[in-house]
Motif scaffolding. Structure first.
Motif, PDB file in Angstrom:
ATOM      1  N   SER A  96       0.836  -1.308   0.002  1.00 39.23           N
ATOM      2  CA  SER A  96      -0.017  -0.082   0.156  1.00 39.23           C
ATOM      3  C   SER A  96       0.988   1.121  -0.204  1.00 39.23           C
ATOM      4  N   GLY A 134      -1.519   0.745 -11.442  1.00 33.61           N
ATOM      5  CA  GLY A 134      -2.712   1.434 -11.765  1.00 33.61           C
ATOM      6  C   GLY A 134      -2.699   2.774 -10.897  1.00 33.61           C
ATOM      7  N   ASN A 137      -7.223   5.326  -7.105  1.00 35.60           N
ATOM      8  CA  ASN A 137      -8.540   4.837  -7.533  1.00 35.60           C
ATOM      9  C   ASN A 137      -9.228   4.516  -6.137  1.00 35.60           C
ATOM     10  N   THR A 179     -11.195   2.032  -5.460  1.00 35.49           N
ATOM     11  CA  THR A 179     -11.459   0.685  -5.063  1.00 35.49           C
ATOM     12  C   THR A 179     -10.167  -0.158  -5.041  1.00 35.49           C
ATOM     13  N   SER A 180      -9.148   0.384  -5.627  1.00 34.48           N
ATOM     14  CA  SER A 180      -7.846  -0.218  -5.864  1.00 34.48           C
ATOM     15  C   SER A 180      -6.440   0.449  -5.705  1.00 34.48           C
ATOM     16  N   GLU A 204      -5.780   4.253  -1.074  1.00 35.68           N
ATOM     17  CA  GLU A 204      -7.106   3.992  -0.558  1.00 35.68           C
ATOM     18  C   GLU A 204      -7.081   2.810   0.146  1.00 35.68           C
ATOM     19  N   VAL A 205      -6.451   1.743  -0.457  1.00 34.75           N
ATOM     20  CA  VAL A 205      -6.610   0.330   0.150  1.00 34.75           C
ATOM     21  C   VAL A 205      -5.438  -0.426   0.475  1.00 34.75           C
ATOM     22  N   ARG A 229      -3.471  -3.721  -0.417  1.00 38.01           N
ATOM     23  CA  ARG A 229      -3.650  -4.991  -1.374  1.00 38.01           C
ATOM     24  C   ARG A 229      -2.716  -6.007  -1.018  1.00 38.01           C
ATOM     25  N   MET A 287       0.526  -8.958  -8.053  1.00 36.65           N
ATOM     26  CA  MET A 287      -0.291  -8.625  -7.354  1.00 36.65           C
ATOM     27  C   MET A 287      -1.148  -9.943  -7.223  1.00 36.65           C
ATOM     28  N   ASP A 292      -4.449 -10.266  -5.669  1.00 36.68           N
ATOM     29  CA  ASP A 292      -5.912  -9.861  -5.324  1.00 36.68           C
ATOM     30  C   ASP A 292      -6.233  -8.719  -6.574  1.00 36.68           C
TER      31      ASP A 292
END
Length: 101
Positions: free
Chosen positions: A29, A65, A69, A71-72, A76-77, A79, A99, A101
Motif C-alpha cells: 500500500s 494502476g 483509485n 477501489t484499488s 485508498e486500500v 492490497r 499482485m 488480489d
C-alpha cells in the motif's frame, strides 16, 4: 601468526550479515496514507512484512494502476502481492512484485 589471521577471518565471516532473500505474499500500500510511514514526503509504495512497513525501491506506486483509485489504489486500500527482494537500510529492495488480489 597464521592462527591469529585464520581466527580473525573466522570472526569477520561470522559477523557479516548476509542479505536474506524474502519471497512471500505480503501487504502492499501507500507508506504514508495506509502504513503511517513519515520518513519520505508524498505518496510512495510500501510493503508490510512481519508487522513492519518498509518503503519499496524498484517499483513505483503507480506501477499497478492509479494510486488514488477508490477501489484499488494503494492510497485508498491495502492490497496483497507476492514480493521477492531483500531488506537493506530499512528499505525493501524489490526484484519482483506480483499482485494476488
Amino acid at each position: 601468526m597464521r592462527k591469529v589471521v585464520i581466527f580473525s577471518l573466522l570472526i569477520f565471516a561470522s559477523c557479516t550479515k548476509d542479505k536474506t532473500t524474502i519471497n512471500q505474499v505480503a501487504e502492499l500500500s501507500c507508506g504514508q496514507c495506509q502504513f503511517g510511514l513519515d520518513s519520505q514526503a508524498g505518496c510512495d509504495l510500501a510493503v508490510r512484512i512481519d508487522e513492519k512497513a518498509y518503503f519499496i525501491e524498484g517499483f513505483g506506486i503507480d506501477d499497478f494502476g492509479d494510486a488514488h483509485n477508490k477501489t484499488s489504489g494503494f492510497c485508498e486500500v491495502v492490497r496483497k502481492g507476492e514480493v521477492i527482494g531483500s531488506i537493506e537500510n530499512n528499505t525493501f529492495l524489490a526484484s519482483s512484485i506480483k499482485m494476488v488480489d
